[in-house]
Motif scaffolding. Structure first.
Motif, PDB file in Angstrom:
ATOM      1  N   GLY A 154       0.795  -1.213   0.000  1.00  0.00           N
ATOM      2  CA  GLY A 154       0.000   0.000   0.000  1.00  0.00           C
ATOM      3  C   GLY A 154       0.830   1.267   0.000  1.00  0.00           C
ATOM      4  N   SER A 155       0.163   2.386  -0.076  1.00  0.00           N
ATOM      5  CA  SER A 155       0.837   3.678  -0.267  1.00  0.00           C
ATOM      6  C   SER A 155       1.500   4.211   0.993  1.00  0.00           C
ATOM      7  N   ASP A 156       1.256   3.591   2.148  1.00  0.00           N
ATOM      8  CA  ASP A 156       1.886   4.083   3.380  1.00  0.00           C
ATOM      9  C   ASP A 156       3.364   3.689   3.469  1.00  0.00           C
ATOM     10  N   VAL A 175      12.209  -0.444   4.275  1.00  0.00           N
ATOM     11  CA  VAL A 175      10.887   0.110   4.017  1.00  0.00           C
ATOM     12  C   VAL A 175      10.645   1.230   5.014  1.00  0.00           C
ATOM     13  N   ARG A 176      10.272   2.410   4.491  1.00  0.00           N
ATOM     14  CA  ARG A 176       9.952   3.534   5.356  1.00  0.00           C
ATOM     15  C   ARG A 176       8.440   3.709   5.428  1.00  0.00           C
ATOM     16  N   LEU A 231       5.504  -6.957   3.630  1.00  0.00           N
ATOM     17  CA  LEU A 231       6.733  -6.170   3.576  1.00  0.00           C
ATOM     18  C   LEU A 231       7.971  -7.060   3.493  1.00  0.00           C
ATOM     19  N   GLY A 232       7.914  -8.229   4.109  1.00  0.00           N
ATOM     20  CA  GLY A 232       9.046  -9.143   4.010  1.00  0.00           C
ATOM     21  C   GLY A 232       9.329  -9.542   2.575  1.00  0.00           C
ATOM     22  N   MET A 233       8.294  -9.894   1.838  1.00  0.00           N
ATOM     23  CA  MET A 233       8.456 -10.233   0.425  1.00  0.00           C
ATOM     24  C   MET A 233       8.911  -9.025  -0.382  1.00  0.00           C
ATOM     25  N   LEU A 234       8.380  -7.856  -0.071  1.00  0.00           N
ATOM     26  CA  LEU A 234       8.771  -6.628  -0.764  1.00  0.00           C
ATOM     27  C   LEU A 234      10.266  -6.361  -0.574  1.00  0.00           C
TER      28      LEU A 234
END
Length: 365
Positions: free
Chosen positions: A200-202, A267-268, A307-310
């Motif tokens: 998502g965009s966050d 990731v921020r 997020l882990g996959m990202l």
């Protein structure tokens, strides 16, 4: 060789590898013993370190120092015990490793080296001894298996496990050792886009190679500290590490001294500006075909967004672009870490062995 002719004594860590330094030749010989052991164990040179890398890794830092104990018969080094001693936190613990040359095994030399290492640890007030055994996936060579106290996974009941048990250690945890041949990696732009859409965009990806940007270093230190508590630890007697900007910079300096390239994807979280997760790949320039997957962590409050996959997908793509000689990646994950193992499986990692995480608790003086 006889037992009485073998002497165990501290091995000096030289200032340089110059032949003029009297400690250099012995240190290089000890490093060769370690490299030969890993070649024997894994059948390849993926874990080969140059003397320069080994020396940089052994030099003391504000957070750790190493003690080397060599067994020698005359000028020949037959075995080595290493102690890793944390200095900033977990100062009750010591990490022990013992290696003996093949022609000197089954003589009691390994037990003598371990006894000397335990004595040195005790002299430093260390009451928790930690060690690791590695076991390539060759189940046909072993008839038994040992399960850890955590109850997840097994290792073969081989000579390394028998040695650890005989020294009084208990198997606390099993980690799966996995290997990814990058030509087989199930990763690409589509996988990255899918993970980004789920996040998502966050959330936004940020990258660095080498030093962490100054504006992110404090947030990055939080992630490194949480890695010491949030990764599955089973029953290992380890406390939270303390990380700050100074420790991050010291860790980066150590990597530079060891001639390693470090790629970090993070990731921020846009609403707060803080980092929510990171993953780290390390490649030694002397062995550029081999990469090692180190930390991967997503803070608990940010989980459930893929997020882990990202993170891992993004860093794999960067690795191929920035260090194209890298052909394979090694990684270690706790056998109970189903989430991370599932991500690795999706990316194409294959199990190639297991490591045993062993612990021995000594009474305090």
């Amino acid at each position: 060789m006889t037992q009485t002719s073998v002497v165990i004594a501290p091995l000096a860590i030289p200032a340089t590898l110059d032949a003029a330094d009297p400690a250099a030749a012995d240190f290089i010989a000890a490093g060769r013993l370690l490299n030969d052991h890993m070649l024997e164990l894994w059948g390849n040179s993926d874990f080969h370190d140059t003397p320069e890398t080994q020396l940089a890794g052994c030099r003391p830092t504000p957070v750790r120092r190493r003690v080397l104990l060599a067994a020698r018969d005359g000028d020949e080094i037959l075995g080595l015990a290493t102690l890793g001693l944390p200095l900033a936190d977990n100062t009750h613990s010591a990490y022990v490793n013992v290696v003996v040359a093949p022609h000197a095994r089954r003589t009691g030399l390994g037990s003598r080296l371990y006894a000397a290492a335990e004595q040195a640890a005790a002299a430093g007030g260390r009451t928790t001894l930690l060690g690791e055994t590695e076991h390539p996936a060759q189940p046909e060579q072993h008839t038994g298996a040992i399960a850890p106290k955590s109850g997840t996974g097994t290792i073969p009941a081989d000579a390394a496990a028998a040695f650890a048990a005989a020294a009084g250690f208990t198997l606390e945890q099993v980690e799966r050792i996995s290997l990814l041949n990058l030509v087989d990696a199930s990763v690409g732009r589509e996988a990255l886009d899918d993970a980004a859409a789920a996040a998502g965009s966050d959330y936004e990806l940020v990258f660095w190679r080498g030093p962490c940007p100054d504006q992110l270093v404090d947030s990055y230190a939080v992630l490194r500290q949480k890695m010491s508590t949030d990764a599955p630890m089973a029953g290992l007697d380890l406390e939270e590490e303390h990380w700050d900007a100074a420790r991050i910079r010291e860790d980066e300096r150590k990597a530079r001294d060891m001639d390693a390239e470090v790629l970090v994807s993070a990731v921020r979280h846009r609403p707060t500006g803080h980092l929510a997760g990171h993953t780290l790949l390390m490649v030694f320039n002397a062995n550029p075909a081999v990469a090692f997957q180190d930390d991967t962590l997503v803070l608990r409050e940010h989980r459930g967004h893929r997020l882990g996959m990202l993170l891992k997908t993004a860093n794999l793509i960067r690795l191929g672009r920035e260090l194209p000689q890298a052909a394979r990646i090694w990684t270690w994950n706790a056998a109970e870490n189903d989430y991370m193992l599932a991500i690795n499986d999706q990316l194409g990692f294959e199990p190639v062995g297991y490591s045993g995480e062993w612990q021995k608790l000594r009474p305090a003086r």
